[in-house]
Design an enzyme around this catalytic site. Structure first.
Site, PDB file in Angstrom:
ATOM      1  N   SER A 114       0.858  -1.499  -0.465  1.00  9.89           N
ATOM      2  CA  SER A 114       0.202  -0.241   0.601  1.00  9.89           C
ATOM      3  C   SER A 114       0.933   1.619   0.018  1.00  9.89           C
ATOM      4  O   SER A 114       1.866   2.115  -0.660  1.00  9.89           O
ATOM      5  CB  SER A 114      -0.823   0.251   1.170  1.00  9.89           C
ATOM      6  OG  SER A 114      -1.883   0.856   0.316  1.00  9.89           O
ATOM      7  N   HIS A 115       0.644   2.218   1.012  1.00 10.52           N
ATOM      8  CA  HIS A 115       0.977   3.384   1.104  1.00 10.52           C
ATOM      9  C   HIS A 115       2.712   3.213   1.580  1.00 10.52           C
ATOM     10  O   HIS A 115       3.168   3.887   1.554  1.00 10.52           O
ATOM     11  CB  HIS A 115       0.686   4.457   1.679  1.00 10.52           C
ATOM     12  CG  HIS A 115       0.437   3.482   3.293  1.00 10.52           C
ATOM     13  ND1 HIS A 115      -0.788   2.483   3.686  1.00 10.52           N
ATOM     14  CD2 HIS A 115       1.018   4.259   4.475  1.00 10.52           C
ATOM     15  CE1 HIS A 115      -0.682   2.174   4.443  1.00 10.52           C
ATOM     16  NE2 HIS A 115       0.731   3.229   5.388  1.00 10.52           N
ATOM     17  N   ASP A 278      -2.197   6.628  -3.507  1.00  7.37           N
ATOM     18  CA  ASP A 278      -1.440   6.038  -2.708  1.00  7.37           C
ATOM     19  C   ASP A 278      -0.706   5.197  -3.395  1.00  7.37           C
ATOM     20  O   ASP A 278      -1.188   4.672  -4.707  1.00  7.37           O
ATOM     21  CB  ASP A 278      -1.520   5.157  -1.166  1.00  7.37           C
ATOM     22  CG  ASP A 278      -2.160   4.405  -1.495  1.00  7.37           C
ATOM     23  OD1 ASP A 278      -3.352   4.647  -2.582  1.00  7.37           O
ATOM     24  OD2 ASP A 278      -2.303   2.748  -0.179  1.00  7.37           O
ATOM     25  N   ASP A 280      -1.605   2.179  -3.972  1.00  2.63           N
ATOM     26  CA  ASP A 280      -2.370   0.966  -4.472  1.00  2.63           C
ATOM     27  C   ASP A 280      -3.112   1.505  -5.037  1.00  2.63           C
ATOM     28  O   ASP A 280      -4.163   0.803  -5.079  1.00  2.63           O
ATOM     29  CB  ASP A 280      -2.192  -0.564  -3.920  1.00  2.63           C
ATOM     30  CG  ASP A 280      -3.123   0.064  -2.464  1.00  2.63           C
ATOM     31  OD1 ASP A 280      -3.203   0.698  -1.695  1.00  2.63           O
ATOM     32  OD2 ASP A 280      -3.310  -0.873  -2.320  1.00  2.63           O
ATOM     33  N   ASP A 282      -5.126   2.868  -3.736  1.00  2.00           N
ATOM     34  CA  ASP A 282      -7.094   3.074  -2.614  1.00  2.00           C
ATOM     35  C   ASP A 282      -7.567   3.953  -1.775  1.00  2.00           C
ATOM     36  O   ASP A 282      -8.130   3.966  -1.555  1.00  2.00           O
ATOM     37  CB  ASP A 282      -6.735   1.595  -2.305  1.00  2.00           C
ATOM     38  CG  ASP A 282      -6.352   1.273  -0.547  1.00  2.00           C
ATOM     39  OD1 ASP A 282      -5.317   1.747  -0.693  1.00  2.00           O
ATOM     40  OD2 ASP A 282      -6.304   0.323  -0.415  1.00  2.00           O
ATOM     41  N   ARG A 283      -6.057   4.800  -1.670  1.00  2.00           N
ATOM     42  CA  ARG A 283      -6.221   5.959  -0.269  1.00  2.00           C
ATOM     43  C   ARG A 283      -6.280   7.120  -1.712  1.00  2.00           C
ATOM     44  O   ARG A 283      -6.171   7.401  -3.100  1.00  2.00           O
ATOM     45  CB  ARG A 283      -4.986   6.291   0.030  1.00  2.00           C
ATOM     46  CG  ARG A 283      -4.506   5.020   0.820  1.00  2.00           C
ATOM     47  CD  ARG A 283      -4.266   5.281   2.521  1.00  2.00           C
ATOM     48  NE  ARG A 283      -3.366   4.850   2.866  1.00  2.00           N
ATOM     49  CZ  ARG A 283      -2.784   4.334   4.427  1.00  2.00           C
ATOM     50  NH1 ARG A 283      -2.739   5.769   4.762  1.00  2.00           N
ATOM     51  NH2 ARG A 283      -2.574   3.972   4.917  1.00  2.00           N
ATOM     52  N   LYS A 377     -11.647   0.120  -0.619  1.00  5.05           N
ATOM     53  CA  LYS A 377     -11.528   1.834  -0.772  1.00  5.05           C
ATOM     54  C   LYS A 377     -11.535   2.209  -2.424  1.00  5.05           C
ATOM     55  O   LYS A 377      -9.935   1.533  -2.679  1.00  5.05           O
ATOM     56  CB  LYS A 377     -10.792   2.838   0.433  1.00  5.05           C
ATOM     57  CG  LYS A 377      -9.195   2.202   0.823  1.00  5.05           C
ATOM     58  CD  LYS A 377      -8.230   2.874   2.179  1.00  5.05           C
ATOM     59  CE  LYS A 377      -7.646   2.244   3.167  1.00  5.05           C
ATOM     60  NZ  LYS A 377      -7.328   1.497   2.877  1.00  5.05           N
TER      61      LYS A 377
HETATM   62  C1  VG1 Z   1      -3.519   1.442   8.043  1.00  2.00           C
HETATM   63  C2  VG1 Z   1      -4.777   2.966   8.497  1.00  2.00           C
HETATM   64  C3  VG1 Z   1      -5.655   2.466   8.334  1.00  2.00           C
HETATM   65  C4  VG1 Z   1      -5.642   1.371   6.662  1.00  2.00           C
HETATM   66  C5  VG1 Z   1      -4.914   0.418   6.814  1.00  2.00           C
HETATM   67  C6  VG1 Z   1      -4.620  -0.202   5.538  1.00  2.00           C
HETATM   68  O1  VG1 Z   1      -3.479   0.988   9.486  1.00  2.00           O
HETATM   69  O2  VG1 Z   1      -4.355   3.350   9.652  1.00  2.00           O
HETATM   70  O3  VG1 Z   1      -6.557   2.727   8.068  1.00  2.00           O
HETATM   71  O4  VG1 Z   1      -7.065   1.113   6.677  1.00  2.00           O
HETATM   72  O5  VG1 Z   1      -3.709   1.070   6.457  1.00  2.00           O
HETATM   73  O6  VG1 Z   1      -4.467   0.427   4.381  1.00  2.00           O
HETATM   74  P1  VG1 Z   1      -2.956   1.210  10.546  1.00  2.00           P
HETATM   75  O7  VG1 Z   1      -2.898  -0.394  11.099  1.00  2.00           O
HETATM   76  O8  VG1 Z   1      -1.567   1.190  10.476  1.00  2.00           O
HETATM   77  O9  VG1 Z   1      -3.247   1.668  11.299  1.00  2.00           O
HETATM   78  V1  VG1 Z   1      -3.106   0.249   2.682  1.00  2.00           V
HETATM   79  O10 VG1 Z   1      -3.826   1.802   2.093  1.00  2.00           O
HETATM   80  O11 VG1 Z   1      -2.308   0.546   3.277  1.00  2.00           O
HETATM   81  O12 VG1 Z   1      -3.528  -1.322   2.681  1.00  2.00           O
HETATM   82 CO    CO Z   2      -2.717   1.494   0.064  1.00  2.00          CO
END
Ligand code: VG1
Ligand code: CO
Length: 544
Positions: A114-115, A278, A280, A282-283, A377
Site C-alpha cells: 500500500s502506502h 497511494d 496501490d 486505494d487511498r 477503498k
Molecule cells: C492503516 C490505517 C487503516 C487502513 C490500513 C490499510 O492501518 O490506519 O485505516 O485501513 O492502514 O490501508 P494501521 O493498522 O497501520 O493503522 V492501505 O491503503 O495501507 O491498505
Molecule cells: Co493503499
C-alpha cells in the site's frame, strides 16, 4: 502430464498478518521459500480450486514481477481453472476488487504494501481478497496464520515464466492464465456511477486539476480516465509512471508525504483542485486552493451530496466509518435518517455491511473512502465523486466543506503517529491506558470532563463475529474524542497512533488552525497515556 515440484516450507513463528495482509521488508520476502510458504498456507486453507478463477496483480513495486511468476506456478499446482493477471503484473487494489466481482472469481491475490515505501530497501506485501472483492475476514486470516505455523511442503508446477507484457492466454498445466487490461473492468464500473458528460464539460470549461499519482499504480488509471476519457489536459496527472521504487517517494497521500502537491495548491496560480493516490491507489487526498480536506470531512461531504451523483441518485442505505474516523459523517447520517456504523480500523469490516445492503458509503480517517461499487477503498473513485459534485453544484472544494460545517458543525481533527517505538514500550503504554479505563468516566482532564472510556470491541451485525481490543477511546462531555491504538501495518517496531477530535459548532472559530484548537486534547492525551515516557519522543514523527 503436469509435473508438480515440492519443496520444504518455512514456518512463520510469531509473524501475524496485520490490518491488511502480510507486510514485510523486501529482503524478508526475498528469502527462498518465504512468499511461497505464505501462499501455500493460504491455498491449504482455501477449498478445492477445481473450476475456480483467481485474480492476480499488484502495485508494481520492487519484487512484484518475481512474486507474480511464483504465485502463477503455485496457483496452477493448486488446480485453479483460470487465473486473470493484470498486464505487467499490475492491478490497483480497487481494480482487483472490480475484476474479482465482474468476472465471478473465487478470490484474488494483491501484491502491495500500500502506502509503505518500495524498492530494494522498502516494503513488500501480499493480501487475499474473497469472492465479494473485499479483504479476507479475520476468520480466514487467522486460519492462514495458523497454517503458516505448520505448513510443510510448497507445491508449484514446473513451467517457464508467463510473458506478462502483452494480452495473451497461456496454459500452465491445466490452468489457463489470461493476461488482461488492468484498467478496463474498473473503468466500466466508474462509468456506471458518475456523470462523465458533466465532468467532460467541467474540464472543457477550463477547470484545472493536479492529480499526483506519486509514481505508483494509480497513474495508468488516472491517465486513462481523466486525460483519456474526461478530456483533462495532458499533464493533469503528474508522477503518472509507476516505478518499482515509487521514484523514492513515500506514496502515502497525506499533506506530509504529498507535500509537493500541497505546495502546488497554494498561491495565486494554483489549480482548482488537487488530488493524490497511494501505492496501490486505494487511498485519496483531496485538496482545494490553500485548503486541505480531512478524510473524515470528505466522507461527510460525499454522504451529504450523494444524491447529486447518478450512481447514488436513489439515496444511500447507510454509512460506516472506522472507529478513529471523526464523527462528522454521523451527523450527516442522522440528518438523512440513515444508519451509521462504527467499525474497527481496516476495510475488511465494511464488507459484510456492504454485502448485506446496510450501507452504501464508508471511509476511514487514513485517507480511505469508498462505496458499494467494489469492496475496497478507492482513490480515483473519490476524485471522480468530488469532480462530479463540483460539476453539478458549481461550488469548489472549500465551499463544499464549509457548507457541511455550517449545517452540522466542524470536527477539528488530527492524527499523531509515533513510529518505530520498541514493541514492549508500546504495549506497556496501551496496557497502562487499559488499566485506567474504569476510573476515567467523570474525571476532569485539562478542564474537560470525560463522559465515557472503553477499549473498542465490535460485534459484526451481520455474522455476529466479535473483534476485541481495537483501540482505546475516550469521549468527553462535549463529544470531543481521543483514540489511541497500535498500527497493524508497520514493518519496523511499533507505531502508536493518537487520534484527536474536537467538536466545534461556533462558526467564528472555524478559521482557526487545527493544531491551535487541539492543544488541550494533546495535553489530555499526554496526561492519560504518558506518551513521552513510553516513546522517549517529545513530538510525533508524523502529524496529519
Ligand atoms: C492503516 C490505517 C487503516 C487502513 C490500513 C490499510 O492501518 O490506519 O485505516 O485501513 O492502514 O490501508 P494501521 O493498522 O497501520 O493503522 V492501505 O491503503 O495501507 O491498505
Ligand atoms: Co493503499
Amino acid at each position: 502430464m503436469i509435473r508438480i515440484h515440492t519443496q520444504p516450507a518455512i514456518r512463520f513463528e510469531g509473524q501475524r498478518p496485520g490490518t491488511s495482509g502480510l507486510r514485510k521488508k523486501v529482503g524478508v520476502f526475498q528469502q527462498p521459500g518465504y512468499l511461497e510458504s505464505f501462499v501455500q498456507s493460504l491455498f491449504d486453507v482455501l477449498p478445492d480450486a477445481t473450476g475456480k478463477t483467481l485474480v492476480l496483480g499488484g502495485d508494481g513495486r520492487f519484487h512484484n514481477r518475481e512474486a507474480i511468476q511464483v504465485i502463477l506456478r503455485m496457483a496452477a499446482a493448486k488446480g485453479y481453472a483460470r487465473v486473470f493477471v493484470g498486464r505487467g503484473g499490475i492491478l490497483s487494489t480497487p481494480a482487483a476488487s472490480a475484476v474479482i466481482r465482474r468476472r465471478g472469481a473465487s478470490g484474488g491475490i494483491v501484491l502491495s504494501a500500500s502506502h509503505n515505501p518500495g524498492g530494494p530497501d522498502g516494503d513488500f506485501g501480499i493480501k487475499y481478497n474473497i469472492a465479494n472483492g473485499g479483504p479476507a475476514p479475520e476468520s480466514l486470516t487467522e486460519a492462514v496464520h495458523a497454517r503458516t505455523l505448520e505448513v510443510e511442503a510448497i507445491q508449484c508446477v514446473e513451467a517457464p515464466d508467463v510473458p506478462l507484457d502483452s494480452d495473451a492466454v497461456v496454459r500452465l498445466g491445466a490452468t489457463s492464465v489470461e493476461v488482461i487490461d488492468p484498467v478496463a473492468d474498473y473503468a466500466e464500473v466508474l462509468r456506471g456511477l458518475f456523470d462523465f458528460d458533466a465532468m467532460r464539460r467541467l474540464f472543457a470549461s477550463g477547470f484545472r486539476l493536479r492529480m499526483d499519482a506519486m509514481c505508483a499504480v494509480g497513474g495508468p488509471y488516472a491517465k486513462a480516465i481523466l486525460e483519456g476519457e474526461l478530456g483533462a489536459p495532458v499533464g493533469t496527472v503528474v508522477n503518472a509512471q509507476p516505478l518499482e521504487d515509487f521514484g523514492g517517494m513515500h506514496p502515502d497521500p497525506n499533506p506530509v508525504h504529498a507535500a509537493d502537491l500541497i505546495r502546488h495548491m497554494s498561491g495565486p496560480g494554483a489549480p482548482d483542485m488537487g488530488a493524490a493516490t497511494d501505492g496501490d491507489a486505494d487511498r485519496n487526498l483531496i485538496v482545494g486552493r490553500n485548503f486541505v480536506v480531512t478524510p473524515s470531512d470528505s466522507l461527510a461531504v460525499l454522504a451529504m451530496h450523494a444524491r447529486k451523483v447518478p450512481g447514488y441518485r436513489d439515496g444511500i442505505a447507510g454509512v460506516a466509518r472506522s472507529m478513529p474516523t471523526s464523527t462528522a459523517v454521523d451527523r450527516v447520517a442522522a440528518a438523512l435518517g440513515v444508519a451509521c456504523f462504527e467499525t474497527p480500523t481496516g476495510w475488511k469490516f465494511f464488507g459484510n455491511l456492504l454485502d448485506a445492503g446496510l450501507i452504501t458509503l464508508c471511509g476511514e480517517e487514513s485517507y480511505g473512502t469508498g462505496s458499494s461499487h467494489v469492496r475496497e477503498k478507492d482513490g480515483l473513485w473519490a476524485v471522480l465523486f468530488w469532480l462530479n459534485l463540483i460539476a453539478v453544484t458549481g461550488e469548489s472544494i472549500e465551499p463544499l466543506v464549509r457548507g457541511m460545517w455550517r449545517e452540522y458543525g466542524r470536527c477539528v481533527y488530527s492524527r499523531h503517529d509515533y513510529e518505530g517505538i520498541a514493541t514492549a514500550d508500546a504495549q506497556a503504554l496501551m496496557a497502562g491506558l487499559r488499566d485506567q479505563l474504569d476510573a476515567l468516566p467523570g474525571r476532569e482532564v485539562q478542564g474537560m470532563r470525560i463522559a465515557a472510556a472503553d477499549d473498542f470491541a465490535y460485534i459484526d451485525p451481520v455474522d455476529g463475529s466479535v473483534s476485541r481490543g481495537q483501540g482505546v477511546r475516550v469521549v468527553f462531555a462535549d463529544g470531543s474524542r481521543l483514540v489511541l491504538r497500535l498500527s497493524g501495518t508497520g514493518t519496523e517496531g511499533s507505531t502508536l497512533r493518537l487520534y484527536l477530535e474536537r467538536f466545534e459548532n461556533d462558526a467564528s472559530r472555524y478559521g482557526m488552525d487545527a493544531s491551535e484548537q487541539l492543544g488541550a486534547m494533546v495535553r489530555a492525551a499526554e496526561e492519560l497515556a504518558q506518551i513521552r515516557r513510553w516513546t522517549g519522543m517529545d513530538a510525533p514523527t508524523v502529524v496529519t
